[in-house]
Design a protein around this motif. Structure first.
Motif, PDB file in Angstrom:
ATOM      1  N   VAL A 201     -13.115 -10.610  27.885  1.00  0.00           N
ATOM      2  CA  VAL A 201     -13.169  -9.566  28.909  1.00  0.00           C
ATOM      3  C   VAL A 201     -12.698  -8.290  28.213  1.00  0.00           C
ATOM      4  O   VAL A 201     -11.530  -8.186  27.826  1.00  0.00           O
ATOM      5  CB  VAL A 201     -12.261  -9.890  30.121  1.00  0.00           C
TER       6      VAL A 201
ATOM      7  N   HIS B  26     -12.090  -5.519  34.546  1.00  0.00           N
ATOM      8  CA  HIS B  26     -11.537  -6.579  35.375  1.00  0.00           C
ATOM      9  C   HIS B  26     -12.551  -7.720  35.355  1.00  0.00           C
ATOM     10  O   HIS B  26     -13.684  -7.546  34.913  1.00  0.00           O
ATOM     11  CB  HIS B  26     -11.320  -6.078  36.810  1.00  0.00           C
ATOM     12  N   THR B  27     -12.187  -8.867  35.852  1.00  0.00           N
ATOM     13  CA  THR B  27     -13.108  -9.997  35.805  1.00  0.00           C
ATOM     14  C   THR B  27     -14.272  -9.838  36.776  1.00  0.00           C
ATOM     15  O   THR B  27     -15.310 -10.465  36.591  1.00  0.00           O
ATOM     16  CB  THR B  27     -12.383 -11.325  36.066  1.00  0.00           C
ATOM     17  N   ILE B  28     -14.128  -9.022  37.789  1.00  0.00           N
ATOM     18  CA  ILE B  28     -15.248  -8.676  38.670  1.00  0.00           C
ATOM     19  C   ILE B  28     -15.378  -7.162  38.662  1.00  0.00           C
ATOM     20  O   ILE B  28     -14.404  -6.440  38.897  1.00  0.00           O
ATOM     21  CB  ILE B  28     -15.030  -9.172  40.117  1.00  0.00           C
ATOM     22  N   THR B  29     -16.583  -6.691  38.385  1.00  0.00           N
ATOM     23  CA  THR B  29     -16.865  -5.259  38.364  1.00  0.00           C
ATOM     24  C   THR B  29     -18.135  -5.005  39.163  1.00  0.00           C
ATOM     25  O   THR B  29     -19.173  -5.596  38.866  1.00  0.00           O
ATOM     26  CB  THR B  29     -17.064  -4.767  36.907  1.00  0.00           C
TER      27      THR B  29
END
Length: 155
Positions: A9, A14-17
């Motif tokens: 990453v 962030h892990t969700i974008t």
């Protein structure tokens, strides 16, 4: 090529974008700068001038966006007649942020109000069809109190 030092990453991600598709992505970038104080990180225009990829920073989060590419079944909410997705933006002063978004051209979808879950909260829609909820946390609420207030609000 060695990848032993490559982070899975990337730094700052962030892990969700969120990755938005906008009819007129370059115009969307300018709107997000005015409405939400976005900073442009990068853009990759194609030979036709359409944006294949761009990245913005809003607060501590990144937002990716691109133009529509119908040939790849990539459409924005205006072409699809809406979107079920709302992007949530937490801010220090929601009244100021809401007015800034409206001044930049957003439309009110839900006026600001103090909510039972402890946020001052409202929803706007940007000129590209994406909905944004904006909030400032104003009080801590226990899970029990929140459930009781939700039951009252939905009665």
């Amino acid at each position: 090529m060695s990848t032993s030092n490559v982070k899975p990453v990337p730094e700052g991600m962030h892990t969700i974008t969120p990755h938005l598709v906008c009819a007129g992505a370059a115009d969307a970038i300018e709107f997000y700068k005015k409405a939400f104080g976005a900073e442009e990180v990068m853009r990759l225009p194609g030979p036709d001038g359409k944006l294949g990829h761009a990245m913005l920073r809003i607060g501590d989060s990144l937002l990716m966006l691109a133009d529509e590419f119908p040939q790849w079944e990539s459409f924005g909410p205006l072409s699809l007649k809406g979107s079920p997705v709302t992007l949530h933006l937490s801010v220090a002063d929601v009244d100021k942020a809401f007015e800034r978004a409206l001044a930049a051209g957003a439309a009110v979808r839900m006026p600001l109000a103090d909510m039972f879950w402890g946020d001052r909260y409202g929803i706007v829609e940007d000129p590209f069809g994406h909905r944004w909820s904006l909030a400032t946390h104003i009080r801590d609420v226990s899970a029990e109190e929140m459930a009781a207030e939700m039951a009252k609000a939905c009665a």
